[in-house]
Each structure stands twice: as C-alpha cells, then as structure tokens.
Design an enzyme around this catalytic site. Sequence first.
Site, short mmCIF file in Angstrom:
data_model
loop_
_atom_site.label_atom_id
_atom_site.label_comp_id
_atom_site.label_asym_id
_atom_site.label_seq_id
_atom_site.Cartn_x
_atom_site.Cartn_y
_atom_site.Cartn_z
N ILE A 114 -10.07 -5.65 0.88
CA ILE A 114 -10.00 -4.40 -0.14
C ILE A 114 -8.42 -4.00 -0.29
CG2 ILE A 114 -11.05 -2.62 -1.29
CD1 ILE A 114 -13.40 -3.65 0.59
N CYS A 115 -8.06 -3.97 -1.40
CA CYS A 115 -6.76 -3.14 -1.64
C CYS A 115 -5.56 -3.41 -0.63
CB CYS A 115 -6.73 -1.79 -1.72
SG CYS A 115 -5.86 -0.71 -2.31
N HIS A 116 -5.31 -2.98 0.22
CA HIS A 116 -4.13 -2.94 1.30
C HIS A 116 -4.89 -3.93 2.45
CE1 HIS A 116 -2.17 0.08 -1.01
NE2 HIS A 116 -1.18 -0.17 -0.25
N GLY A 117 -6.02 -4.14 2.23
CA GLY A 117 -6.69 -4.84 3.60
C GLY A 117 -5.88 -6.35 3.87
#
Length: 187
Positions: A114-117
């Site tokens: 998710i997102c910056h994951g």
Amino acid sequence: MARVLVLAGDAAEELDSMYPVFRLREGGHEAVVAAPTSRAIKLVVHDFEPEWDAYTEKPGHTLPVDLAFADVDPEGFDGLVIPGGRAPEYIRTDPDVARIVRHFFERGLPVGTICHGPQVPAALGLLKGRTTAAFPPLKVDMELAGATFVDAPDVVDGAMVSCRGWPDLPEWSRAFMDVLEKSQVPA
C-alpha cells in the site's frame, strides 16, 4: 482461515495499517503485526490539504505489535501486507525484513503493498519484471527497480496486490482478499 503478517513500524500510515488489519479480521483471517521491536508502534495520519503541494503528516493512534521482526518465522504465514507511510523507508534496510519478504516472493504467496509499501520489495530487487502501483511520486523509483508502474487502485500481478494509498483501500482490499482466499483453496 489465513494467517497474514503485517510489516510496519513507527510512522506507518494509520489507515494503510489499521484498515487491512481490521479487514482481514473481519474476513475471518488472523492479522499479526510485526515491527522492529514488540512495543506498540506510533502511526501517522497523512492528508492532502489544498494549500500544500505535498501531503501533511500528523500523529495518529498506536498499533499493538505481536512480534519483533527477528522473531518472525515466515513459514507460519499465508500472506504478507506492507503498509505505507514513512516506515517502509527504514524497515527495508532491516535484514530480518529482507528474510521475511523474500520468503513470500520466492514462494508466490500473497503480498499486499500500500502506498509507500512497494519500497520494501523494490529495495530487495523483487519488483523486476513486475507490475505495481504505489504512491504516484514513487513512479520513477518503481521503474528504476525494474517494475512497470500503473496508476490504479488495485493492481494485481500474480499474488501481489498493490495500490496508490489509503483512498484506494476499498478496491485494494477486495483484490487482496480475493487473491488471499484463492490461495487458500487446496490444489
């Protein structure tokens, strides 16, 4: 019921972290949170405000931690989630995180980012030849890691499901739960 490991740390984004934990539990699965140590982590809230060119960050809730990274035996888990926020930026350098994440990719087990994951598998060279979403400003980073970047809320590449950030969580969650539940069906 699947056991899913959630890799996080201080400054993980609150919605990116808590939404998947609660969604997995709602779906009858076990969500286990791992972090650098076993103390509760401090989450942050990212928001998009009209007078800012970038997102803002405010203190969020704490999230209880079940295991320290060093104590994780990845063999005991069926899937992995890596929330966004700033945590991926520093947990990606942890040797135990590398050991854990490689386990899931090498076995083709469900991985949700998710997102910056996606910064975590990107740093480990695990996105080469893959298709991923991420927070849109990370497009260049994902491409430099060898991935094809897609600006979409629920990008599925085999057993990997990714999204741009917390506004995408409904779509991402449906896709990740589908991949996870299909992986639980005996072959």
